[in-house]
Write a protein that holds these residues in place. Structure first.
Motif, mmCIF file in Angstrom:
data_model
loop_
_atom_site.group_PDB
_atom_site.id
_atom_site.type_symbol
_atom_site.label_atom_id
_atom_site.label_comp_id
_atom_site.label_asym_id
_atom_site.label_seq_id
_atom_site.Cartn_x
_atom_site.Cartn_y
_atom_site.Cartn_z
ATOM 1 N N ARG A 6 -1.666 33.795 42.662
ATOM 2 C CA ARG A 6 -0.666 32.531 43.075
ATOM 3 C C ARG A 6 -1.486 31.177 43.180
ATOM 4 N NH1 ARG A 6 -2.845 31.249 47.446
ATOM 5 N NH2 ARG A 6 -2.703 32.666 49.366
ATOM 6 N N TYR A 184 1.843 28.226 57.914
ATOM 7 C CA TYR A 184 1.416 28.649 56.552
ATOM 8 C C TYR A 184 0.621 29.959 56.670
ATOM 9 C CZ TYR A 184 -2.686 29.453 54.084
ATOM 10 O OH TYR A 184 -3.882 29.823 53.260
ATOM 11 N N ARG A 202 -9.150 30.435 46.374
ATOM 12 C CA ARG A 202 -8.804 29.309 47.175
ATOM 13 C C ARG A 202 -10.101 28.463 47.543
ATOM 14 N NH1 ARG A 202 -5.130 31.849 51.776
ATOM 15 N NH2 ARG A 202 -6.841 33.174 52.972
HETATM 16 N N1 GLU Z 1 -0.677 25.866 50.954
HETATM 17 C C1 GLU Z 1 -2.247 26.195 51.206
HETATM 18 C C2 GLU Z 1 -2.933 25.060 50.914
HETATM 19 O O1 GLU Z 1 -2.488 24.256 49.872
HETATM 20 C C3 GLU Z 1 -2.281 27.477 50.463
HETATM 21 C C4 GLU Z 1 -3.729 27.951 50.840
HETATM 22 C C5 GLU Z 1 -3.639 29.366 50.265
HETATM 23 O O2 GLU Z 1 -3.916 29.391 48.860
HETATM 24 O O3 GLU Z 1 -3.598 30.414 50.507
HETATM 25 O O4 GLU Z 1 -3.903 24.816 51.499
#
Ligand code: GLU
Length: 441
Positions: A6, A184, A202
């Protein structure tokens, strides 16, 4: 087990090159494995998330061809997060705390003065029921913190290798704010486990989050996915890019004329041991993609590197792909393919196609050096009438050579500059054949 990845941006801004790296890695891993790629909008913050950004993110990904198999919004899933919070409460892993930001700050400063790590001291865990009731009456709802198990949290990171973080060095994370907003950290855990995410890639700014999220997943009786953290981008001189990322939004690069495959080819390879080369398609990129080729060192990004690749994309673009665009410029159908052949070899970005058409359609302002003035006047007087064909240039220059005695560079260069108004450019026989007006002074 099939691969599920994702990309989870918060719709609080437009995507920039740093986000793209994360999106692309996750997309390529799913594509290579024939798995599923989820676009997840992390929109639990109602103040900062907007529909405009949510739409913009999708537009940018579509422009690049990074299409998703499924889209999810965290704002549709609050009941799932509430259920997880209840479960953590039941399991004794969730506690309410009432310190104000100022109080927390003071605690941190004291700890730092005593050379202690600035970790939340868990004072709220020691509160009696009466004390809690008093605090609640006085200050309203508290924040909800996850009680970490103070042991080492270990995982094998797909890029960074074996990692281990001592949970005692990390504050118990706040998962729900005093105003009830779910953060989050827990939303992501619930989504990743509910949606069967198998691989999370990430930025390395999330390493500590990963440690706490692994524990939250375990507390909820779930299996953690495989994690990998890519290095962060820096500017060409190694300077932090975070402040400049605002100017490196994908929509600005699109506007500036960067070609999607140029950007994707570059982003899929920088920071890896593999050479940067133009890929023909995202499937080709996926086939050659492997996290093992990436290292932990910060990755330099220079927007200038996108231009040679953009030119290469255009050089290789066949006429069929641009037929509509070329027709829209007003290029007659009978010469359109020949026009594109000449144009594509000489443009750095798509928008320059129009400049070449303007030259053929209207003629150029001749570029004539003082010492060539008489020569060009004489040569132009010898130009045949339109229409021109493949033989026009050869016949004309032979005649001019005969009449003036000039030859070689002395003959061809001034004629090129006079006809095209430029020092460099395509082969002149092709240029003459496309001219729609007779060059004149
Ligand atoms: N919304 C988070 C960000 O943009 C997601 C981080 C993740 O991939 O878990 O940093």
């Amino acid at each position: 087990m099939s691969v599920v990845t994702r990309f989870a941006p918060s719709p609080t801004g437009f995507l920039h090159v740093g986000n793209l790296r994360t999106a692309l890695f996750n997309f390529l891993i799913a594509r290579k494995a024939g798995g599923e790629f989820i676009l997840r909008l992390d929109d639990t913050d109602p103040e900062r998330s907007t529909q405009e950004f949510a739409d913009g993110i999708q537009e940018d990904l579509e422009w690049l061809g990074l299409t998703w198999d499924r889209i999810e919004k965290q704002s549709n899933r609050f009941d799932r997060y509430a259920a997880a919070a209840d479960e953590l409460r039941e399991k004794g892993r969730f506690y309410e705390a009432w310190e104000t930001p100022t109080e927390l700050d003071l605690k941190r400063k004291k700890q730092l003065n005593m050379h202690l790590p600035p970790v939340y001291d868990r004072a709220a865990l020691a509160l009696s029921d009466d004390e809690k009731a008093d605090l609640r009456a006085e200050r309203g709802q508290g924040v909800w913190r996850f009680k970490l198990d103070q042991e080492r949290i270990e995982w094998h990171d797909g890029i960074l290798g074996d990692l281990s973080i001592d949970a005692a060095s990390v504050s118990d994370p706040v998962l729900i704010r005093a105003d009830g907003q779910v953060l989050y950290t827990i939303a992501s855990v619930v989504d990743d486990t509910d949606m069967g995410v198998t691989h999370v890639v990430r930025g390395s700014d999330h390493v500590t989050n990963t440690a706490t999220q692994i524990q939250i997943m375990e507390a909820l009786g779930k299996t953690a996915p495989a994690f990998a953290h890519h290095s962060l981008l820096t500017g060409p001189q190694g300077e932090a890019l975070s402040k400049r990322l605002g100017t490196l939004a994908l929509r600005d690069l699109r506007e500036a004329g960067v070609e999607p495959m140029a950007l994707l080819s570059h982003m899929a390879r920088i920071g890896s041991s593999q050479p940067i080369e133009l890929a023909a398609s995202v499937d080709d990129l996926a086939e050659g993609f492997d996290l093992n080729h990436f290292g932990s060192a910060p990755t330099k990004f220079d927007v200038e590197d996108l231009w040679p690749l953009t030119a290469s994309v255009l050089h290789e673009t066949p006429f069929e792909d641009v037929a509509d665009e070329v027709a829209a410029l007003g290029v007659p159908a009978d010469i359109a393919p020949a026009f594109w052949d000449v144009a594509r070899a000489n443009i750095g970005k798509r928008s320059e196609t129009a400049d070449w058409w303007a030259l053929f359609r209207d003629g150029a302002t001749p570029l004539v050096d003082d010492e060539d003035k008489a020569f060009i006047a004489e040569a132009f007087a010898m130009l045949p009438d339109l229409p021109y064909d493949d033989t026009t240039w050869g016949n004309w220059t032979s005649a001019v050579k005969e009449a003036t005695g000039r030859k070689g560079k002395n003959l061809f260069m001034p004629l090129r500059k006079a006809v095209t108004g430029r020092e460099k450019g395509p082969e002149m026989a092709g240029v003459m054949r496309l001219m729609q007006v007779k060059p004149s002074l």
